[in-house]
Write a protein that holds these residues in place. Structure first.
Motif, PDB file in Angstrom:
ATOM      1  N   ILE A   1      -6.096   4.714   3.150  1.00  0.00           N
ATOM      2  CA  ILE A   1      -6.347   3.660   2.161  1.00  0.00           C
ATOM      3  C   ILE A   1      -6.451   2.297   2.848  1.00  0.00           C
ATOM      4  O   ILE A   1      -7.336   1.481   2.539  1.00  0.00           O
ATOM      5  CB  ILE A   1      -5.230   3.633   1.098  1.00  0.00           C
ATOM      6  N   SER A   2      -5.532   2.047   3.779  1.00  0.00           N
ATOM      7  CA  SER A   2      -5.550   0.775   4.499  1.00  0.00           C
ATOM      8  C   SER A   2      -6.878   0.560   5.214  1.00  0.00           C
ATOM      9  O   SER A   2      -7.455  -0.532   5.177  1.00  0.00           O
ATOM     10  CB  SER A   2      -4.396   0.738   5.505  1.00  0.00           C
ATOM     11  N   ARG A   3      -7.400   1.602   5.852  1.00  0.00           N
ATOM     12  CA  ARG A   3      -8.673   1.498   6.582  1.00  0.00           C
ATOM     13  C   ARG A   3      -9.853   1.349   5.618  1.00  0.00           C
ATOM     14  O   ARG A   3     -10.776   0.573   5.859  1.00  0.00           O
ATOM     15  CB  ARG A   3      -8.868   2.722   7.474  1.00  0.00           C
ATOM     16  N   ILE A   4      -9.828   2.089   4.519  1.00  0.00           N
ATOM     17  CA  ILE A   4     -10.928   2.005   3.544  1.00  0.00           C
ATOM     18  C   ILE A   4     -10.988   0.606   2.929  1.00  0.00           C
ATOM     19  O   ILE A   4     -12.075   0.051   2.721  1.00  0.00           O
ATOM     20  CB  ILE A   4     -10.761   3.090   2.455  1.00  0.00           C
ATOM     21  N   LEU A   5      -9.818   0.021   2.666  1.00  0.00           N
ATOM     22  CA  LEU A   5      -9.792  -1.338   2.117  1.00  0.00           C
ATOM     23  C   LEU A   5     -10.357  -2.354   3.106  1.00  0.00           C
ATOM     24  O   LEU A   5     -10.772  -3.446   2.716  1.00  0.00           O
ATOM     25  CB  LEU A   5      -8.357  -1.719   1.727  1.00  0.00           C
ATOM     26  N   GLN A   6     -10.359  -1.989   4.390  1.00  0.00           N
ATOM     27  CA  GLN A   6     -10.962  -2.847   5.411  1.00  0.00           C
ATOM     28  C   GLN A   6     -12.418  -2.457   5.682  1.00  0.00           C
ATOM     29  O   GLN A   6     -12.993  -2.869   6.686  1.00  0.00           O
ATOM     30  CB  GLN A   6     -10.156  -2.756   6.716  1.00  0.00           C
ATOM     31  N   GLN A   7     -12.953  -1.622   4.782  1.00  0.00           N
ATOM     32  CA  GLN A   7     -14.345  -1.163   4.900  1.00  0.00           C
ATOM     33  C   GLN A   7     -14.574  -0.284   6.126  1.00  0.00           C
ATOM     34  O   GLN A   7     -15.684  -0.207   6.650  1.00  0.00           O
ATOM     35  CB  GLN A   7     -15.314  -2.368   4.944  1.00  0.00           C
TER      36      GLN A   7
ATOM     37  N   GLU B   1      -7.851   6.596  -6.517  1.00  0.00           N
ATOM     38  CA  GLU B   1      -8.983   5.766  -6.937  1.00  0.00           C
ATOM     39  C   GLU B   1      -8.613   4.913  -8.146  1.00  0.00           C
ATOM     40  O   GLU B   1      -8.991   3.730  -8.236  1.00  0.00           O
ATOM     41  CB  GLU B   1     -10.189   6.650  -7.255  1.00  0.00           C
TER      42      GLU B   1
ATOM     43  N   ILE C   1       0.841  -1.200   0.000  1.00  0.00           N
ATOM     44  CA  ILE C   1       0.000   0.000   0.000  1.00  0.00           C
ATOM     45  C   ILE C   1       0.873   1.246   0.000  1.00  0.00           C
ATOM     46  O   ILE C   1       0.611   2.213  -0.723  1.00  0.00           O
ATOM     47  CB  ILE C   1      -0.953  -0.006   1.213  1.00  0.00           C
TER      48      ILE C   1
ATOM     49  N   PHE D   1      -5.964   2.097  -6.854  1.00  0.00           N
ATOM     50  CA  PHE D   1      -6.487   1.043  -5.980  1.00  0.00           C
ATOM     51  C   PHE D   1      -7.845   0.491  -6.438  1.00  0.00           C
ATOM     52  O   PHE D   1      -8.374  -0.430  -5.813  1.00  0.00           O
ATOM     53  CB  PHE D   1      -6.601   1.571  -4.543  1.00  0.00           C
ATOM     54  N   GLN D   2      -8.387   1.096  -7.476  1.00  0.00           N
ATOM     55  CA  GLN D   2      -9.682   0.646  -8.000  1.00  0.00           C
ATOM     56  C   GLN D   2     -10.758   0.656  -6.912  1.00  0.00           C
ATOM     57  O   GLN D   2     -11.501  -0.311  -6.705  1.00  0.00           O
ATOM     58  CB  GLN D   2      -9.552  -0.758  -8.597  1.00  0.00           C
ATOM     59  N   ILE D   3     -10.817   1.768  -6.182  1.00  0.00           N
ATOM     60  CA  ILE D   3     -11.834   1.961  -5.147  1.00  0.00           C
ATOM     61  C   ILE D   3     -12.388   3.374  -5.274  1.00  0.00           C
ATOM     62  O   ILE D   3     -11.811   4.219  -5.971  1.00  0.00           O
ATOM     63  CB  ILE D   3     -11.258   1.768  -3.724  1.00  0.00           C
TER      64      ILE D   3
END
Length: 700
Positions: A243-249, A279, A208, A282-284
């Protein structure tokens, strides 16, 4: 065989050494006392040697080491490395590990889970949790204990991210941060590969980090290149955590008021560019609130260079208001030097640029790392204490709580200003001017009065007749002002009209400014003379120490009092001087014993009128065996250091202090003494005193 964590560390250090190491050096390496090292090594016993075929060896005056084949040593090293080398008894380290575990996964966990990871009891973990509660409270986070279930961390996502960022800032190697320059892509990941940063590594994924760096680096914008190294790294860390937290929802709480306000900011487009790049990478999809917090981080960052537009702010921190507040800050810092500090344009400009992002950080409760904080506290405690008062002023005026990291940055601004002020004062001196005039005493006096009014206390002015200008008088003055030609006078001369016209006063003023910043020639000559005297004195003392050095041999059954008699008979031909030395050594011994069994020697030293020059001597038994009298505690060597009690105590003490330091720091010294060869000892002492003299020359 079970090894304690501390014993594992000791053995690992010994395995890395290919020669003997002193117990002191070993203790310093693992940050414990010498006695602790000795106690741990006593636990090895014969079982250790039988099992691993590695033997602990010790030799007085040399040190300790491990003997064994390369294969056996390698095997032992592998076994020790397989163990978790964290010292469970090291409370600070253990709690740091526990804090990282809680932050890594804030969901409900039983105490047994943490106790098993850290290899301690559940009771110990329970006590540690109580200590960690205070750390979490600064972020409005709570450790909730549920009887029979365990512990979980409760609080907002925003505050949780602040806690993670704070933990990272506290545990990253600051030297690596400061060295970060052009190789950002390589160095930031390397930070987390350092052993001391492993706790941080658990909180962030290296992949990340690399992707975030790629995104930010792809944006070529001057607003990013102006950020300081620490601020740039801080932006990377902020985004990586998000980013790390968002990837963990885990989504941060929305704040419409903040988003609406910041969407009108001139730097909003930069934050939006960064989010768009993230975005795509990370495709989010990132929530809009993340744009706001990235923007806040940029607005609150320290800058390498400042433009005039940087001091404007949508938060009403207008230039005039800031200037007025800076005026109050300086008064609060130190009223005695406030007037002089307010003349320092560098300080004013620096604070003007610094306060704008500072107020943004404080208003939005944003953390900032200050890698120099501890150094500032220790090196400049008075400046830091005064800046605490400045921080309290900010709190009173704007209701912002000012953390110690911000106090540290204020200390850097005020500290630099104080250094400039001190240098300014030190660099100026009173200038000595001579007036020479043949137009009569009236004109000479008129010139004197006019110059005195013009120069005030910046100069000392004396009137001379031409015949008074002897070489001695010329040495006392910096330059001459004369209304007549003085071609045969060897001096710096300004020839003027007796009435001193405006342009002539300007020339005089310019010359005074130059001389005020130049050391007086006569003073330099005196200083050089004094330096020569000092060097000559030190040379004389060193020559005497080498000439009078003695290696005295005595019976191993000798008592302490008999030893003093035997030593002093060798050192002085006069009975009254011998008795004086004996009495002074006894007085010093009564204050605190100078027998040091840990180092296998006694250091009998004192200030005495029994000698007129410093003396360094050694006393051994005739067969080089240990002294048998119980008072000597089985030591092998007695060192005698005598310093004359006269006006040169400091100089002589410095020389002898250098030699005594080598007894502790250099194993070769004691090893040479243990041979009993007086010539070898004198040669070694000569080499060390030569090193001291070279250092002394550099200081003078």
């Amino acid at each position: 065989m079970n090894f304690s964590p501390r014993l594992r560390r000791i053995l690992l250090v010994l395995l890395q050494e290919d020669q003997a190491i002193s117990v002191k050096s070993l203790a310093d390496e693992i940050k414990v006392s010498r006695r602790t090292v000795q106690r741990e090594l006593e636990n090895l016993g014969s079982t250790f040697s039988k099992k691993y075929k590695v033997f602990l060896k010790t030799k007085t005056g040399i040190g300790i080491w491990l003997e064994g084949s390369k294969e056996h040593k390698s095997n032992l090293h592998s076994i020790l490395q397989e163990e978790d080398v964290i010292d469970a008894g090291d409370i600070e380290d253990r709690r740091k590990r526990l804090l990282a575990e809680v932050l890594k996964d804030r969901t409900l966990k039983k105490l047994y889970y943490y106790a098993n990871i850290l290899d301690v009891s559940e009771a110990t973990i329970s006590n540690d949790m109580e200590a960690l509660e205070r750390w979490f409270q600064q972020f409005n986070l709570k450790l909730i204990r549920k009887q029979g279930y365990g512990v979980e961390l409760e609080g907002s996502e925003k505050n949780y991210r602040l806690a993670v960022r704070k933990f990272i800032d506290e545990n990253i190697d600051n030297n690596i941060i400061r060295s970060f320059s052009y190789e950002k892509e390589r160095i930031i990941p390397d930070i987390f590969n350092e052993n001391e940063c492993q706790n941080v590594y658990h909180l962030l994924k290296i992949d990340i980090l690399r992707q975030v760096i790629t995104c930010v680096e792809s944006i070529r914008d001057r607003r990013l290149t102006r950020l300081t190294e620490n601020s740039y790294i801080g932006l990377i860390l902020h985004i990586a955590i998000a980013i790390s937290r968002i990837l963990q929802q885990e989504i941060i709480e929305p704040n419409d008021e903040l988003l609406n306000r910041l969407s009108k900011d001139e730097d909003y487009d930069l934050a939006l560019k960064i989010v768009n790049s993230l975005e795509e990478e990370f495709q989010i999809e990132l929530p809009d609130i993340e744009i706001a917090y990235i923007l806040l981080h940029i607005k609150g960052s320290k800058l390498q260079r400042i433009d005039e537009t940087d001091i404007e702010s949508e938060y009403q921190w207008k230039k005039q208001e800031l200037l007025s507040f800076i005026n109050n800050m300086i008064d609060t810092y130190d009223e005695k030097i406030a007037y002089e500090l307010k003349q320092d344009q560098e300080l004013i400009a620096g604070l003007l640029a610094h306060l704008h992002p500072t107020f943004i950080r404080l208003k939005n409760h944003m953390n900032i790392s200050n890698p120099l904080l501890q150094q500032i506290k220790e090196t400049y405690p008075d400046i830091y204490r005064k800046c605490i008062k400045v921080g309290e002023l900010i709190t009173r005026c704007y209701s912002f709580q000012v953390p110690e990291e911000e106090i540290g940055f204020l200390s850097m601004h005020f500290g630099a200003a104080c250094v400039r002020l001190e240098n300014q004062k030190e660099s100026k001196r009173k200038v000595y001017i001579g007036i020479v005039c043949t137009s009569g005493i009236g004109i000479s006096r008129l010139m004197h009065i006019k110059l005195k009014r013009f120069l005030s206390d910046r100069a000392e002015i004396v009137t001379y007749g031409k015949e008074d200008l002897t070489p001695l008088q010329l040495k006392k003055i910096d330059f001459l002002i004369s209304s007549i030609k003085l071609d045969d006078v060897n001096a710096d001369i300004i020839q003027v009209n007796p009435l001193l016209k405006e342009n002539e006063l300007e020339r005089i003023d310019a010359k005074v400014r130059v001389y005020a910043k130049t050391p007086k020639r006569m003073k330099l000559e005196n200083e050089f003379t004094n330096q020569l005297k000092q060097v000559d004195f030190v040379v004389t003392q060193i020559k005497h120490i080498l000439k009078e050095f003695r290696c005295i041999k005595v019976s191993k059954w000798i008592t302490f009092d008999e030893l003093l008699v035997g030593i002093t008979e060798q050192l002085s031909p006069y009975n009254d001087k011998r008795l004086q030395i004996q009495d002074d050594i006894k007085k010093r011994e009564n204050i605190s014993s100078q027998i040091i069994p840990e180092y296998d020697f006694a250091l009998l030293h004192c200030h005495t009128k029994g000698v007129t020059k410093p003396n360094f001597s050694v006393c051994l038994t005739r067969d080089l065996d240990a002294f048998k009298n119980p008072y000597f505690q089985n030591i092998h060597t007695v060192i005698i250091m005598l310093v004359p009690e006269d006006e040169h105590l400091i100089e002589n003490g410095d020389i002898m202090g250098h030699l005594s330091g080598k007894l502790i720091d250099n194993n070769e010294f004691l090893a040479t003494i243990s041979t009993g060869n007086e010539d070898d000892m004198r040669s070694f002492i000569s080499k060390e005193l030569k090193g001291y003299f070279n250092q002394y020359i550099q200081r003078v």
